[in-house]
Design a protein around this motif. Structure first.
Motif, PDB file in Angstrom:
ATOM      1  N   GLY A  41       0.887  -1.182   0.094  1.00 13.73           N
ATOM      2  CA  GLY A  41      -0.042   0.013   0.261  1.00 13.73           C
ATOM      3  C   GLY A  41       0.645   1.012   0.105  1.00 13.73           C
ATOM      4  N   ARG A  42       0.072   2.377   0.014  1.00 12.64           N
ATOM      5  CA  ARG A  42       0.857   3.633  -0.215  1.00 12.64           C
ATOM      6  C   ARG A  42       0.405   4.486   0.997  1.00 12.64           C
ATOM      7  N   VAL A  43       1.088   5.680   1.353  1.00 14.25           N
ATOM      8  CA  VAL A  43       0.973   6.591   2.422  1.00 14.25           C
ATOM      9  C   VAL A  43       0.413   7.878   1.750  1.00 14.25           C
ATOM     10  N   LEU A  44      -0.996   8.338   2.096  1.00 15.72           N
ATOM     11  CA  LEU A  44      -1.366   9.475   1.982  1.00 15.72           C
ATOM     12  C   LEU A  44      -0.984  10.662   2.833  1.00 15.72           C
ATOM     13  N   TRP A  45      -0.163  11.723   2.275  1.00 15.13           N
ATOM     14  CA  TRP A  45       0.199  12.619   3.368  1.00 15.13           C
ATOM     15  C   TRP A  45      -0.462  14.066   3.030  1.00 15.13           C
ATOM     16  N   ILE A  46      -1.245  14.420   3.742  1.00 12.29           N
ATOM     17  CA  ILE A  46      -1.826  15.660   3.595  1.00 12.29           C
ATOM     18  C   ILE A  46      -1.210  16.892   4.567  1.00 12.29           C
ATOM     19  N   THR A  47      -1.325  18.095   3.968  1.00  6.67           N
ATOM     20  CA  THR A  47      -0.622  19.102   4.367  1.00  6.67           C
ATOM     21  C   THR A  47      -1.798  20.495   4.274  1.00  6.67           C
ATOM     22  N   THR A  48      -1.688  21.384   5.063  1.00  6.19           N
ATOM     23  CA  THR A  48      -2.292  22.748   4.955  1.00  6.19           C
ATOM     24  C   THR A  48      -1.297  23.804   4.646  1.00  6.19           C
ATOM     25  N   ALA A  49      -1.805  24.778   3.909  1.00  5.75           N
ATOM     26  CA  ALA A  49      -1.228  25.855   3.607  1.00  5.75           C
ATOM     27  C   ALA A  49      -0.118  26.394   4.639  1.00  5.75           C
ATOM     28  N   GLU A  50      -0.768  26.570   5.992  1.00  8.79           N
ATOM     29  CA  GLU A  50      -0.217  26.851   7.017  1.00  8.79           C
ATOM     30  C   GLU A  50       1.015  25.949   7.503  1.00  8.79           C
ATOM     31  N   ALA A  51       0.818  24.576   7.602  1.00 12.99           N
ATOM     32  CA  ALA A  51       1.595  23.634   7.772  1.00 12.99           C
ATOM     33  C   ALA A  51       3.131  23.803   6.724  1.00 12.99           C
ATOM     34  N   ARG A  52       2.551  24.012   5.398  1.00 14.55           N
ATOM     35  CA  ARG A  52       3.774  24.087   4.568  1.00 14.55           C
ATOM     36  C   ARG A  52       4.715  25.505   4.903  1.00 14.55           C
ATOM     37  N   GLY A  91      -9.141   9.412   3.054  1.00  9.78           N
ATOM     38  CA  GLY A  91      -7.776   8.622   3.072  1.00  9.78           C
ATOM     39  C   GLY A  91      -7.973   7.505   4.129  1.00  9.78           C
ATOM     40  N   LEU A  92      -8.560   7.576   5.334  1.00  7.34           N
ATOM     41  CA  LEU A  92      -8.446   6.614   6.088  1.00  7.34           C
ATOM     42  C   LEU A  92      -9.212   5.433   5.568  1.00  7.34           C
ATOM     43  N   SER A  93     -10.476   5.587   4.851  1.00 10.47           N
ATOM     44  CA  SER A  93     -11.073   4.492   4.286  1.00 10.47           C
ATOM     45  C   SER A  93     -11.021   4.064   2.866  1.00 10.47           C
ATOM     46  N   VAL A 101      -1.669  10.349   6.683  1.00 14.12           N
ATOM     47  CA  VAL A 101      -1.076  11.428   7.697  1.00 14.12           C
ATOM     48  C   VAL A 101      -1.628  12.817   7.261  1.00 14.12           C
ATOM     49  N   ALA A 102      -1.932  13.557   8.250  1.00 15.07           N
ATOM     50  CA  ALA A 102      -2.454  14.736   8.028  1.00 15.07           C
ATOM     51  C   ALA A 102      -1.814  16.017   8.997  1.00 15.07           C
ATOM     52  N   GLU A 103      -1.205  17.031   8.333  1.00 16.84           N
ATOM     53  CA  GLU A 103      -0.510  18.134   9.107  1.00 16.84           C
ATOM     54  C   GLU A 103      -1.337  18.999   9.515  1.00 16.84           C
ATOM     55  N   VAL A 104      -1.758  19.442  10.695  1.00 18.57           N
ATOM     56  CA  VAL A 104      -2.830  20.496  11.032  1.00 18.57           C
ATOM     57  C   VAL A 104      -2.239  21.125  12.195  1.00 18.57           C
ATOM     58  N   ARG A 122     -13.344   6.306  11.258  1.00 14.73           N
ATOM     59  CA  ARG A 122     -13.044   5.917   9.801  1.00 14.73           C
ATOM     60  C   ARG A 122     -11.659   4.937  10.038  1.00 14.73           C
ATOM     61  N   ALA A 123     -10.772   5.295  10.665  1.00  8.76           N
ATOM     62  CA  ALA A 123      -9.722   4.690  10.855  1.00  8.76           C
ATOM     63  C   ALA A 123      -9.958   2.922  11.364  1.00  8.76           C
ATOM     64  N   ARG A 124     -10.992   2.856  12.302  1.00  8.85           N
ATOM     65  CA  ARG A 124     -11.193   1.481  12.695  1.00  8.85           C
ATOM     66  C   ARG A 124     -12.058   0.954  11.722  1.00  8.85           C
ATOM     67  N   ALA A 125     -12.919   1.506  10.797  1.00  6.02           N
ATOM     68  CA  ALA A 125     -13.652   0.727   9.737  1.00  6.02           C
ATOM     69  C   ALA A 125     -12.779   0.626   8.636  1.00  6.02           C
ATOM     70  N   GLY A 126     -11.651   1.225   8.476  1.00  6.75           N
ATOM     71  CA  GLY A 126     -10.797   1.340   7.156  1.00  6.75           C
ATOM     72  C   GLY A 126      -9.959   0.096   6.823  1.00  6.75           C
ATOM     73  N   GLY A 127     -10.001  -0.877   7.582  1.00  2.00           N
ATOM     74  CA  GLY A 127      -9.274  -2.112   7.302  1.00  2.00           C
ATOM     75  C   GLY A 127      -7.770  -2.256   7.841  1.00  2.00           C
ATOM     76  N   GLY A 128      -7.377  -1.507   8.915  1.00  2.00           N
ATOM     77  CA  GLY A 128      -6.118  -1.304   9.471  1.00  2.00           C
ATOM     78  C   GLY A 128      -5.383  -0.406   8.969  1.00  2.00           C
ATOM     79  N   VAL A 129      -5.977   0.807   8.482  1.00  2.00           N
ATOM     80  CA  VAL A 129      -5.205   1.865   7.927  1.00  2.00           C
ATOM     81  C   VAL A 129      -4.493   2.835   9.356  1.00  2.00           C
ATOM     82  N   LEU A 130      -3.324   2.942   9.326  1.00  2.00           N
ATOM     83  CA  LEU A 130      -2.743   3.772  10.401  1.00  2.00           C
ATOM     84  C   LEU A 130      -3.035   5.421  10.242  1.00  2.00           C
ATOM     85  N   GLY A 131      -3.597   5.801  11.041  1.00  2.00           N
ATOM     86  CA  GLY A 131      -3.675   7.392  10.856  1.00  2.00           C
ATOM     87  C   GLY A 131      -2.892   8.039  11.941  1.00  2.00           C
ATOM     88  N   LEU A 132      -2.250   9.052  11.280  1.00  2.00           N
ATOM     89  CA  LEU A 132      -1.153   9.813  12.040  1.00  2.00           C
ATOM     90  C   LEU A 132      -1.616  11.376  11.951  1.00  2.00           C
TER      91      LEU A 132
END
Length: 218
Positions: A41-52, A91-93, A101-104, A122-132
């Protein structure tokens, strides 16, 4: 139970000040590198403008140096926290996602207890996706995360014949929330070659306090 972070759950990684953003990202990347060594699988990495603005953008060579293959990472650049949290929840599902991953940074209004409850479900229902959930300069608040880690950078040990300070990354971790009950403070060293953390022994001598705790005068 067997050690490590539970999959199919939301975990929070935070720091007190923006200058520790590199430590938060480093711990997150190390966790992902270890995860992807074991799972497809892959990692979905999400950032906000402020985080960047506060922490900068992801760097391919830096990810490789920490052991993470950038080819298995999909980056989403949102503008507002609301958009980032929506993408995080989706992404969690998402099938084929090993972790999201979400940077907030900070404490936006959108990141309340209700929002984190939705993320945890969503993380619990998503089939074992790790949410950070990464929160730079994020004060402690009530969330539905299974664990919350407060992170800062530590001093690297001397490695081989290199000069002091050029060793493996070291992180100071404080587990300040844990649904399983156990809390504590740890100092760990990350090996990108082995994709493994190692606990560091207690320092035999006196060490200076963190810079923010020392007086400004010489």
């Amino acid at each position: 139970g067997g050690g490590g972070l539970a999959l199919g759950a939301l975990h929070e990684i935070a720091c007190d000040e923006s200058r520790e953003a590199g430590a938060v990202t480093g711990v997150c990347v190390a966790l992902l590198a270890r995860l992807l060594a074991e799972r497809p699988g892959r990692v979905l990495w999400i950032t906000t403008a402020e985080a960047r603005r506060e922490a900068g953008r992801l760097d391919g060579p830096g990810l490789v140096a920490l052991g993470l293959d950038p080819g298995r990472l999909v980056e989403v650049r949102a503008e507002r926290p609301e958009e980032a949290l929506w993408a995080f929840e989706e992404g969690l599902s998402c099938r084929g996602t090993a972790a999201a991953v979400a940077e907030v940074p900070g404490r936006p209004v959108a990141l309340d207890l209700t929002a984190t409850r939705r993320l945890a479900l969503r993380a619990r229902a998503g089939g074992g996706v790790l949410g950070l959930l990464l929160r730079v300069a994020g004060p402690a608040q009530t969330t539905a995360a299974a664990t919350r880690w407060r992170v800062s950078a530590g001093a690297s040990r001397v490695l081989g014949g290199f000069a002091p300070g050029l060793g493996r990354p070291v992180f100071r971790l404080e587990l300040e929330k844990n649904r399983d009950g156990r809390l504590g403070s740890f100092e760990v060293e990350w090996s990108s070659h082995d994709r493994r953390f190692a606990f560091l022994p207690a320092h035999p001598g006196a060490v200076p306090a963190a810079a923010r705790d020392r007086p400004a005068a010489p």
